[in-house]
Design a protein around this motif. Structure first.
Motif, PDB file in Angstrom:
ATOM      1  N   ALA A  12      47.937  51.569  18.045  1.00 11.52           N
ATOM      2  CA  ALA A  12      47.704  53.010  18.197  1.00 11.52           C
ATOM      3  C   ALA A  12      48.895  53.673  18.880  1.00 11.52           C
ATOM      4  CB  ALA A  12      46.419  53.253  18.975  1.00 11.52           C
ATOM      5  N   LYS A  16      51.364  56.446  17.039  1.00  8.96           N
ATOM      6  CA  LYS A  16      50.975  57.784  17.498  1.00  8.96           C
ATOM      7  C   LYS A  16      51.866  58.915  16.970  1.00  8.96           C
ATOM      8  CE  LYS A  16      49.278  60.064  21.612  1.00  8.96           C
ATOM      9  NZ  LYS A  16      48.914  59.904  22.998  1.00  8.96           N
ATOM     10  N   ASP A  20      47.041  58.436  13.296  1.00  8.28           N
ATOM     11  CA  ASP A  20      46.037  57.639  14.010  1.00  8.28           C
ATOM     12  C   ASP A  20      45.858  56.262  13.373  1.00  8.28           C
ATOM     13  OD1 ASP A  20      45.104  60.060  15.511  1.00  8.28           O
ATOM     14  OD2 ASP A  20      44.459  60.665  13.508  1.00  8.28           O
ATOM     15  N   ILE A  22      42.953  53.612  12.716  1.00 10.16           N
ATOM     16  CA  ILE A  22      41.490  53.636  12.606  1.00 10.16           C
ATOM     17  C   ILE A  22      41.000  52.205  12.691  1.00 10.16           C
ATOM     18  CG2 ILE A  22      39.534  54.284  11.154  1.00 10.16           C
ATOM     19  CD1 ILE A  22      41.480  56.314   9.771  1.00 10.16           C
ATOM     20  N   VAL A  28      39.149  52.322  22.220  1.00 13.93           N
ATOM     21  CA  VAL A  28      38.685  53.630  21.756  1.00 13.93           C
ATOM     22  C   VAL A  28      37.275  53.900  22.273  1.00 13.93           C
ATOM     23  CG1 VAL A  28      40.117  53.526  19.677  1.00 13.93           C
ATOM     24  CG2 VAL A  28      37.746  52.758  19.564  1.00 13.93           C
ATOM     25  N   ALA A  45      39.939  59.462  14.062  1.00 16.81           N
ATOM     26  CA  ALA A  45      41.084  60.078  13.388  1.00 16.81           C
ATOM     27  C   ALA A  45      40.919  61.590  13.358  1.00 16.81           C
ATOM     28  CB  ALA A  45      41.219  59.542  11.967  1.00 16.81           C
ATOM     29  N   ASN A  46      42.041  62.274  13.444  1.00 18.01           N
ATOM     30  CA  ASN A  46      42.057  63.724  13.365  1.00 18.01           C
ATOM     31  C   ASN A  46      42.210  64.123  11.896  1.00 18.01           C
ATOM     32  OD1 ASN A  46      42.175  66.422  14.056  1.00 18.01           O
ATOM     33  ND2 ASN A  46      44.350  66.356  14.557  1.00 18.01           N
ATOM     34  N   ASN A 120      45.654  57.045   9.511  1.00 20.53           N
ATOM     35  CA  ASN A 120      45.530  58.450   9.142  1.00 20.53           C
ATOM     36  C   ASN A 120      46.889  59.085   9.349  1.00 20.53           C
ATOM     37  OD1 ASN A 120      44.188  60.943   8.482  1.00 20.53           O
ATOM     38  ND2 ASN A 120      44.324  61.471  10.636  1.00 20.53           N
TER      39      ASN A 120
END
Length: 165
Positions: A12, A16, A20, A22, A28, A45-46, A120
């Protein structure tokens, strides 16, 4: 001239700048639901469908790539994010470069994703199309449906190579 890409572990923190990772991980937010029967790994995830866009779910089936592999092109989605979640448990490769101007070969980063990790790509992040490895790979893909062109493709001036893993 050709650049040889160095393989990095997908974490992650390392990923960054590009989006993202996942995955179900103790790092998390997660909590128990369904009367103690299920652990929910939450908000991983955004997902950005962009203005006037709708988030959609598809399945992409990628043929395995053969190494060594020459990276000659990259793409980006300027209007929305794009998430890939593997369904077959096989490792795959992720090649990315920062959002912004078309990348140069020496700006590319190569990650080995485990079959339990999705990615993501943030809006505008340059990435190579699907890179299944050992066998045909199915991926759940969450991306954008909506007006306007949401895929820019460029050819790299210099190529990059992925040798053996």
């Amino acid at each position: 001239m050709t650049i040889t890409l160095k393989l990095e572990t997908l974490t992650a923190e390392a990923f960054k700048p590009f989006g993202d990772v996942i995955e179900a991980s103790d790092s998390v937010q997660h909590f128990t639901i369904n009367d103690g029967n299920t652990e929910r790994y939450h908000d991983l995830a955004n997902i950005e469908p962009g203005q006037d866009g709708k988030a959609i779910v598809s399945i992409f089936r990628g043929l395995p790539r053969t190494l060594p592999f020459t990276v000659e092109m990259m793409e980006r989605h300027p209007k929305a994010s794009q998430a890939f979640i593997p369904t077959n448990g096989e490792p795959y490769l992720v090649i990315v470069a920062p959002a912004g101007q078309a990348p140069k070969a020496d700006e590319l980063r190569l990650f080995l994703a485990q079959g339990t990790q999705g990615v993501n790509y943030a809006t505008g992040v340059w990435h190579h199309p699907l890179m299944a490895l050992n066998k045909i790979g199915d991926f759940i893909v969450i991306d954008r449906k909506g007006p306007g062109d949401n895929c820019d493709v460029i050819q790299l001036e210099e190529h990059a190579i992925i040798e053996a893993l």
